[in-house]
Scaffold this active site. Sequence first.
Site, PDB file in Angstrom:
ATOM      1  N   ASP A 150       1.486  -7.045  -7.282  1.00 52.53           N
ATOM      2  CA  ASP A 150       0.038  -7.318  -7.210  1.00 52.53           C
ATOM      3  C   ASP A 150      -0.438  -8.137  -8.409  1.00 52.53           C
ATOM      4  OD1 ASP A 150      -0.433  -6.003  -4.796  1.00 52.53           O
ATOM      5  OD2 ASP A 150      -0.690  -4.067  -5.782  1.00 52.53           O
ATOM      6  N   LYS A 193       1.212   3.790  -2.572  1.00 50.93           N
ATOM      7  CA  LYS A 193       1.818   3.066  -3.697  1.00 50.93           C
ATOM      8  C   LYS A 193       2.348   4.001  -4.799  1.00 50.93           C
ATOM      9  CE  LYS A 193      -0.792  -1.209  -3.092  1.00 50.93           C
ATOM     10  NZ  LYS A 193      -1.607  -2.258  -3.722  1.00 50.93           N
TER      11      LYS A 193
END
Length: 277
Positions: free
Chosen positions: A105, A68
């Site tokens: 997220d 990420k």
Amino acid sequence: MSQIDHYAVFGSPIEHSKSPRIHTLFAEQTQQLMEYSTQLVSAEKFPRAVKDFFSSGGRGLNCTVPLKELAWEYAKLKTERAELAKAVNTLAVQADGRILGDNTDGIGLVTDIQNNHGISLKQKRILILGAGGASRGIILPILEQLPLSMTIANRTVAKAVTLADEFCHKAKINACGYDALKGQSFDLILNATSASLTDELPPLAAGLLAEQGSCYDLAYANKATAFVRWGYEQHASNSLDGLGMLVEQAAEAFYLWRGMRPDTLPVIQILEAERNS
Ligand code: ATR
């Protein structure tokens, strides 16, 4: 002739990823002609793999552990929530060919809590456990819901303080260690530590959860995590794990790629049934 659009999730390990299942269900439901695959990609291989994927016509990628932060570096164009999260979980080819980096997220978490479970974050006292990447990714989307207060507690207090400082232009965030929480109470406690991965629990005193308060573990497992079990013991109104967040973050990525929002509830129900079988 119709053309299938290609999407994938990169990560290591990747074989247990539920993303292909989720995106295939979304694509069936919305009748999108697309294919979604997994690719085992290490941090060292990421620059080459991402370049190859997009140059061969790939339309969008999800990136998971440990990629990420690398995806964040790769994406020159980023949403504000991704910029502040310092992590990108979704890459999408734009109309002009540039690649946008987003982090879905936090919004996935907020959508699951508020829309699926009916827990409003507005005017609530929120406690976030942990000060790593998972915590950083959820702070801005939660602040946007105008909670009354936000506290970050971490074993290593300095990391909590540094993280709170990164968001000081957005809101005042309290930062402390677990001991300093004694005597306080919160309406929502979010576990963003990696403790659940080893079925451990951060050192939480009883009484931290306000009456009618809720617990939410960003992690999920086939059985209740240690933190979800702690929530039950504290008589939480809801003690939830991150399966709904997983589906909602995927739905947000799907929206970025396809411009349409899938109905997430039937997909969450399918995944719930599959993990209980
Ligand atoms: P992630 O990207 O998943 O957030 P990370 O950046 O390594 O992973 O951060 C892990 C977080 O979980 C940290 O806040 C860590 O606390 P420390 O900074 O003090 O190490 C926290 N953590 C991990 N295991 C824990 C445990 N057993 N109890 C409490 N906190 C824990």
